[in-house]
Design a protein around this motif. Sequence first.
Motif, PDB file in Angstrom:
ATOM      1  N   LEU B  62       0.813  -1.210   0.000  1.00  0.00           N
ATOM      2  CA  LEU B  62       0.000   0.000   0.000  1.00  0.00           C
ATOM      3  C   LEU B  62       0.852   1.268   0.000  1.00  0.00           C
ATOM      4  O   LEU B  62       0.325   2.365   0.128  1.00  0.00           O
ATOM      5  CB  LEU B  62      -0.919   0.023   1.221  1.00  0.00           C
ATOM      6  N   LYS B  63       2.154   1.099  -0.096  1.00  0.00           N
ATOM      7  CA  LYS B  63       3.062   2.244  -0.098  1.00  0.00           C
ATOM      8  C   LYS B  63       3.019   3.043   1.196  1.00  0.00           C
ATOM      9  O   LYS B  63       3.278   4.241   1.216  1.00  0.00           O
ATOM     10  CB  LYS B  63       2.760   3.163  -1.295  1.00  0.00           C
ATOM     11  N   LEU B  64       2.644   2.386   2.284  1.00  0.00           N
ATOM     12  CA  LEU B  64       2.769   3.051   3.578  1.00  0.00           C
ATOM     13  C   LEU B  64       4.235   3.016   3.989  1.00  0.00           C
ATOM     14  O   LEU B  64       4.685   3.810   4.790  1.00  0.00           O
ATOM     15  CB  LEU B  64       1.898   2.354   4.620  1.00  0.00           C
ATOM     16  N   TYR B  65       4.954   2.018   3.474  1.00  0.00           N
ATOM     17  CA  TYR B  65       6.401   1.993   3.561  1.00  0.00           C
ATOM     18  C   TYR B  65       6.935   2.060   2.140  1.00  0.00           C
ATOM     19  O   TYR B  65       6.377   1.452   1.231  1.00  0.00           O
ATOM     20  CB  TYR B  65       6.900   0.694   4.218  1.00  0.00           C
ATOM     21  N   GLN B  66       8.022   2.780   1.960  1.00  0.00           N
ATOM     22  CA  GLN B  66       8.654   2.846   0.649  1.00  0.00           C
ATOM     23  C   GLN B  66       9.425   1.545   0.421  1.00  0.00           C
ATOM     24  O   GLN B  66      10.277   1.184   1.225  1.00  0.00           O
ATOM     25  CB  GLN B  66       9.588   4.056   0.629  1.00  0.00           C
ATOM     26  N   PRO B  67       9.111   0.823  -0.650  1.00  0.00           N
ATOM     27  CA  PRO B  67       9.836  -0.446  -0.875  1.00  0.00           C
ATOM     28  C   PRO B  67      11.324  -0.223  -1.091  1.00  0.00           C
ATOM     29  O   PRO B  67      11.734   0.776  -1.684  1.00  0.00           O
ATOM     30  CB  PRO B  67       9.168  -1.016  -2.139  1.00  0.00           C
ATOM     31  N   THR B  68      12.130  -1.166  -0.598  1.00  0.00           N
ATOM     32  CA  THR B  68      13.575  -1.084  -0.761  1.00  0.00           C
ATOM     33  C   THR B  68      13.972  -1.502  -2.170  1.00  0.00           C
ATOM     34  O   THR B  68      14.880  -0.953  -2.760  1.00  0.00           O
ATOM     35  CB  THR B  68      14.275  -2.004   0.264  1.00  0.00           C
ATOM     36  N   GLU B  69      13.258  -2.505  -2.677  1.00  0.00           N
ATOM     37  CA  GLU B  69      13.575  -3.032  -4.002  1.00  0.00           C
ATOM     38  C   GLU B  69      12.342  -3.731  -4.545  1.00  0.00           C
ATOM     39  O   GLU B  69      11.456  -4.125  -3.787  1.00  0.00           O
ATOM     40  CB  GLU B  69      14.724  -4.040  -3.862  1.00  0.00           C
ATOM     41  N   GLY B  70      12.279  -3.880  -5.867  1.00  0.00           N
ATOM     42  CA  GLY B  70      11.207  -4.643  -6.470  1.00  0.00           C
ATOM     43  C   GLY B  70      10.107  -3.772  -7.035  1.00  0.00           C
ATOM     44  O   GLY B  70      10.142  -2.554  -6.917  1.00  0.00           O
ATOM     45  N   SER B  71       9.142  -4.437  -7.673  1.00  0.00           N
ATOM     46  CA  SER B  71       8.064  -3.664  -8.290  1.00  0.00           C
ATOM     47  C   SER B  71       6.698  -4.098  -7.772  1.00  0.00           C
ATOM     48  O   SER B  71       6.494  -5.234  -7.360  1.00  0.00           O
ATOM     49  CB  SER B  71       8.117  -3.816  -9.816  1.00  0.00           C
TER      50      SER B  71
ATOM     51  N   TYR C 191      -4.402   5.254  13.786  1.00  0.00           N
ATOM     52  CA  TYR C 191      -5.293   6.182  13.090  1.00  0.00           C
ATOM     53  C   TYR C 191      -4.517   7.190  12.256  1.00  0.00           C
ATOM     54  O   TYR C 191      -5.040   7.718  11.276  1.00  0.00           O
ATOM     55  CB  TYR C 191      -6.276   6.864  14.052  1.00  0.00           C
ATOM     56  N   VAL C 192      -3.275   7.445  12.627  1.00  0.00           N
ATOM     57  CA  VAL C 192      -2.445   8.320  11.813  1.00  0.00           C
ATOM     58  C   VAL C 192      -2.031   7.606  10.527  1.00  0.00           C
ATOM     59  O   VAL C 192      -2.078   8.174   9.440  1.00  0.00           O
ATOM     60  CB  VAL C 192      -1.213   8.798  12.610  1.00  0.00           C
ATOM     61  N   LEU C 193      -1.682   6.328  10.668  1.00  0.00           N
ATOM     62  CA  LEU C 193      -1.343   5.532   9.487  1.00  0.00           C
ATOM     63  C   LEU C 193      -2.550   5.436   8.556  1.00  0.00           C
ATOM     64  O   LEU C 193      -2.418   5.474   7.332  1.00  0.00           O
ATOM     65  CB  LEU C 193      -0.897   4.137   9.940  1.00  0.00           C
ATOM     66  N   ALA C 194      -3.737   5.336   9.157  1.00  0.00           N
ATOM     67  CA  ALA C 194      -4.966   5.277   8.362  1.00  0.00           C
ATOM     68  C   ALA C 194      -5.115   6.563   7.553  1.00  0.00           C
ATOM     69  O   ALA C 194      -5.543   6.533   6.398  1.00  0.00           O
ATOM     70  CB  ALA C 194      -6.175   5.055   9.260  1.00  0.00           C
ATOM     71  N   ALA C 195      -4.761   7.693   8.155  1.00  0.00           N
ATOM     72  CA  ALA C 195      -4.868   8.969   7.450  1.00  0.00           C
ATOM     73  C   ALA C 195      -3.876   9.017   6.289  1.00  0.00           C
ATOM     74  O   ALA C 195      -4.192   9.513   5.209  1.00  0.00           O
ATOM     75  CB  ALA C 195      -4.630  10.126   8.411  1.00  0.00           C
ATOM     76  N   VAL C 196      -2.671   8.465   6.515  1.00  0.00           N
ATOM     77  CA  VAL C 196      -1.698   8.397   5.427  1.00  0.00           C
ATOM     78  C   VAL C 196      -2.259   7.537   4.306  1.00  0.00           C
ATOM     79  O   VAL C 196      -2.205   7.894   3.128  1.00  0.00           O
ATOM     80  CB  VAL C 196      -0.355   7.792   5.912  1.00  0.00           C
ATOM     81  N   ALA C 197      -2.854   6.412   4.689  1.00  0.00           N
ATOM     82  CA  ALA C 197      -3.362   5.466   3.692  1.00  0.00           C
ATOM     83  C   ALA C 197      -4.496   6.060   2.871  1.00  0.00           C
ATOM     84  O   ALA C 197      -4.720   5.641   1.745  1.00  0.00           O
ATOM     85  CB  ALA C 197      -3.825   4.181   4.382  1.00  0.00           C
TER      86      ALA C 197
END
Lengths: 332, 324, 299
Positions: B62-71, C191-197
Motif C-alpha cells: 500500500l506504499k505506507l512503507y517505501q519499498p527497498t527493491e522490487g516492483s 489512526y495516523v497511518l490510516a490517514a496516510v493510507a
Amino acid sequence: MAILKVENLKTHFFTEEGLVKAVDGVSFELERGKVLGIVGESGSGKSVMSLSIMKLIPYPGRIVEGKIYFDGKDITQANESEMQSIRGNRISMVFQDPMTSLNPVFKIGFQLVEAVRVHKKVSKKEALDMAVKILKEVGIPDAEEAINRYPHEFSGGMRQRVMIAMALINDPDILIADEPTTALDVTVQAQILDLMNRLKEEFNSSIILITHDLGVVAEMSDEVIVMYAGRIFERGSVEDIFYKSRNPYTYSLMRSLPRLDVDQKRLQPIKGNPPSLIRLPQGCPFHPRCELAKDICKKKVPELLKVGTNHYSYCHFAAELEFNGGKVGTHS
Amino acid sequence: MEPILKVKNLKKYFPVKKKKLFERRKYLKAVDGVDLEVYPGETIGLVGESGCGKTTLGRTILKLYQPTEGSIIFDGKDIAKIRGKVLKDFRRQAQIIFQDPYASLNPRMKVKQIIEEPLIVHGYSRDEREKIVDEIMESVGLNPEHKFRYPHEFSGGQRQRISIGRTIALRPKLIVCDEPVSALDVSIQAQIINLLEELQDTYKLTYIFISHDLSVVRHISDRVAVMYLGRIVEIADKKEIYEKPHHPYTVALLSAIPIPDPEKERNRKRIILKGDLPSPINPPSGCRFHTRCYKAKERCAKEEPKLVEVSSGHSVACFYPENT
Amino acid sequence: MEPKELEVIEEIEKLEEKALISPNRQILNRFKKNKTAVFGLIIVVILIFVALFAPFIAPYKYDEVNYSESLKPPSSKHLLGTDILGRDIFSRIIYGSRVSLEVGIIAVAISVIIGVTLGLISGYFGGWVDALIMRLVDITYSFPFLLFAIAIMTILGPGMINVFIAIGIINWAWFARVTRGSVLSAKEQEYVLAAVAMGASPGRIMFKHIMPNVIAPVIVGAALNSGYAILAEAALSFLGIGVQPPYPSWGLMLSDARNYISTAPWMTIYPGLAIALTVLGFILLGNGLRDAIDPRLKI
C-alpha cells in the motif's frame, strides 16, 4: 477430596461509575491432578476469579460473599501473611505476558532462587541447584548458563518457560495459568501446551487454565467452566461441554467459531455485544443475544441446574436442550 | 484473468540502530524477495507467525512503507516509485483495515468525521459526503443516528465496523485487512468476518487478508500464502493447502492449532517445532526454515530452495516437500 | 503480580467507558472534586473579572495624582493606601491586573503558537528538521531566563507589547518539547497511518489528526506557564525595562516602592500579594487540570 472448593463466590468492584459484579455467585470444585479449563469472553469475570483465589483483587474490588476452601481451609478468612505463605508456594500463577511478569533488572537465576527461599529454608546453593533442575525440566537449553541471563535475553516462548519454571519450583498444589499462550505464536503455543501436559503428569498438580480459546480448552481440560457476565453458564466434563452442552451460550460460542477442520459456508455469529457489567440486562444476562430466549428469560434470573453427573447449566431450559458444539459444521 | 496486483521481488529492509560506532549498518529484512499475484474479487490469505513480515508486506504493497527493491504493479502500472497526485489516486483505490479497533480510530473525532475524512481528502462535496456517510454506516451495520458519537461510546466490534466504514468510503478496489478480527471477542469475530464477506459481494472487493489465525483464514480465503522470515514458502488454493500442505512449516503450523473438538484433538499427531523464530536481521543460510525443520538435511543449510509450482496453482519452496 | 492487577484495572476502565461517560465529562468530574484546583480557578476567574471591569471597580483612575494624599496608609478613603504621588494603590492594583492578564494570555499564546507548530513539525518529520529544532530548544534553554529577556528587551526597546514578545519568544521551547513528545507517540497510532493510507497531506495529518491529541499537555502547560509569565513580566517591569509608567504594572509598583519599604510598607505588600496570589492561582489551576486530564502527564 477436592483440593479447591469455591462456594457462591462474589467479587464486586465498587467503581465511581457503579457497582461491577465481576464474579457473581460462582461455585465449583477442583480435583487433585485435574485440569479445569475456564473459558469466557472479555468481561466474563474469568481473570477476576483467579485473582480472587489468590486474594489479589485490585482496588476497588473485594470478595463480598462466599467461601474458598483450599485443602479444606477457608482462605477468604486468611490474613495477608497466611496468604503469602500460600501464594507462589502452594498456589502459583502464570500470566499472559511473560515480559512484564519477570523483573527486568534481576537475572532469572536470582529470581528463581528468591522464589524458593521466600518459602523454604534452603541454602542459596541448594536453591540454585533447584533452579537449574527446573529450568532443564521446562526445556531451557544450557540451564547452568541460562540462570545468569536477564529476562530480555530470552525470546517470548523461552520467557514463558521461565515463568512456568518459577511457578512450579515449589511444587504447588494448584497452578493457575491465565491465558498462558495468548501472547505466543501458534508453534510456540504448541510447545508450551505440550510442556504443561507433560509437567501435569510429573508434578501431579491441579491446573486451572483460563483462556478464550476453545481449541486450547478442548486439548487440555478434563473439566470445563463456561463463564459469561460474571457467572458460570455451564460446568461439566470436557465431553459434556463440547458434545452434550445444555446451554445456548456455550453452543452459540462454538457455532460462531471459524474451524480449521471443516468447511463452513457462512459463520453464525452471536448477535449484539457482551453486556456491560454495570448495566446488566434483567433476567438472564444472555437473553438479549440468545436465539432461544422466551418471555421467562427476560424476567427471571435462571439458576445453575444440575443436568447430569457433575454437569450443570445456567438456563431455564437446560433440561430440554442438548447441543453438539464440538462437531458443529461437520453436518451442516 | 489479469491480476489486479502483481508484486515482483519485493523487498523492505529497515535499518537497525548501530550498537557500536564503527559497526557496519545492519538491516532488518522484514520482506525479502516476495512474488505475489492477486486477482480481482478474490481473497488471498497471508499467514505466518509474528516477525514473518506479513504486516510489513501488506503495508509496503500500500506504499505506507517505501519499498527497498522490487516492483508493485497495480492495475497495470508500477506504483513502487510514484509520488504526489498519482500516489493520491492510488490511495483512493487501495485501502487498509487495522487490527486494533482502539488505536485505529482517532479518539477526538466523531464517527461522521472519521468516515467522511477520506471523502474530504479526495474532494467530495458536502452533500455527497452526507449521503455517503449515511449509506456507509448502514452497510456496515451501524445506526446512522449514532454518527455524532465518539468512538469510545462504541464496543470493540462496533468500532471495527466504523473502521471498515472509513475503509470502504472511497469504494476502493483492493483492501489489505491486517488482522481485522484478532483483537475482538470470539463471539464478535464471526460478525465482522461475515460483514467483510458481504461487503466483498456488494462492492466487488479484493482482499489481502493478513492473519496468524489459520482457522479464520481457511474460512475467508480463496488462496493462501504462508510466510516465513520475509519470504513466501508456500502458496496454493485454500483446499489444497489445508488438505495437502507441502511445506514442512505449513504442516507444523496446521498441526499446532488446537481444534475445538476434544475427540479429534486427542487423536491428532502434533508436530512440535524446535526453538523459536530466528532473527530477521541475520536469517539462517540456505533454507531459512532449516534450523527448526523436522525434515532438514545437509542440502537445506547450503542451498536456498526456490518457490516452484509443483501442481496447478500450488507452489512451494522446499527440497523435500510433504504430501507429494 | 502487578501487571495482572493493572490489566484488571484496565478491564474496569473499559467497563467505565462502556457506561457512556464521555472523557470530557470524566475530566470535569475529577476537576470538580479537586478543591485546590477549584480554588485556583476561582482566583483566575476573579482576576479576569477585575481586569475586564477595572474602570467600574476602581474608585480612582490609575494615574490620578494627588500630592496632598502622598504616602497615606490604608484608610476608608484609600483602601490600600497611596504612593508618593498620592495615587490610590487599590485602584492601581485593579488596573495592574490588566497587564498581568494580558501577559498571561498574549505572551503564552505567542509561545504556544511558535512552540506547538515547531513541535509538530519536529516530531512529525523527524530527521535533520527535528535535530535542528531540538538544538534551537537546547540553546534557548541554556540561557538564564532573565539575561535572555533583558537582551531581547534591549533590542526591542521597552514597552508592553515588547514584553509579551520577549516572554513569548523565550517560553516557546517548553511547548515545542512537550508537543514533540506527544506527536512522537501519537504518530505511532494506527489512526495516523490510516490517514496516510487515505491520501491525506502531511499538513492535514499534523493539524487535523495529530494536533487534537497533543492538546491536553499544552493546555496544562499554558495554565502553568501563564503563572510564570506573569512573574517574568513583574521582574522585567521591576527592572525598568518592561511596562513603562504611568501605566500600573505590579512589578513596576514594586519598583516604585523600593525606597519606601520601611516608611510605607503598604506600597510593597499589596502589589506583592497580588502577584503571589495570581501566580498561585494559575499554578493551582494548571496542576488541577493535569490531574484531571491525566495524572501521568509528565509536566
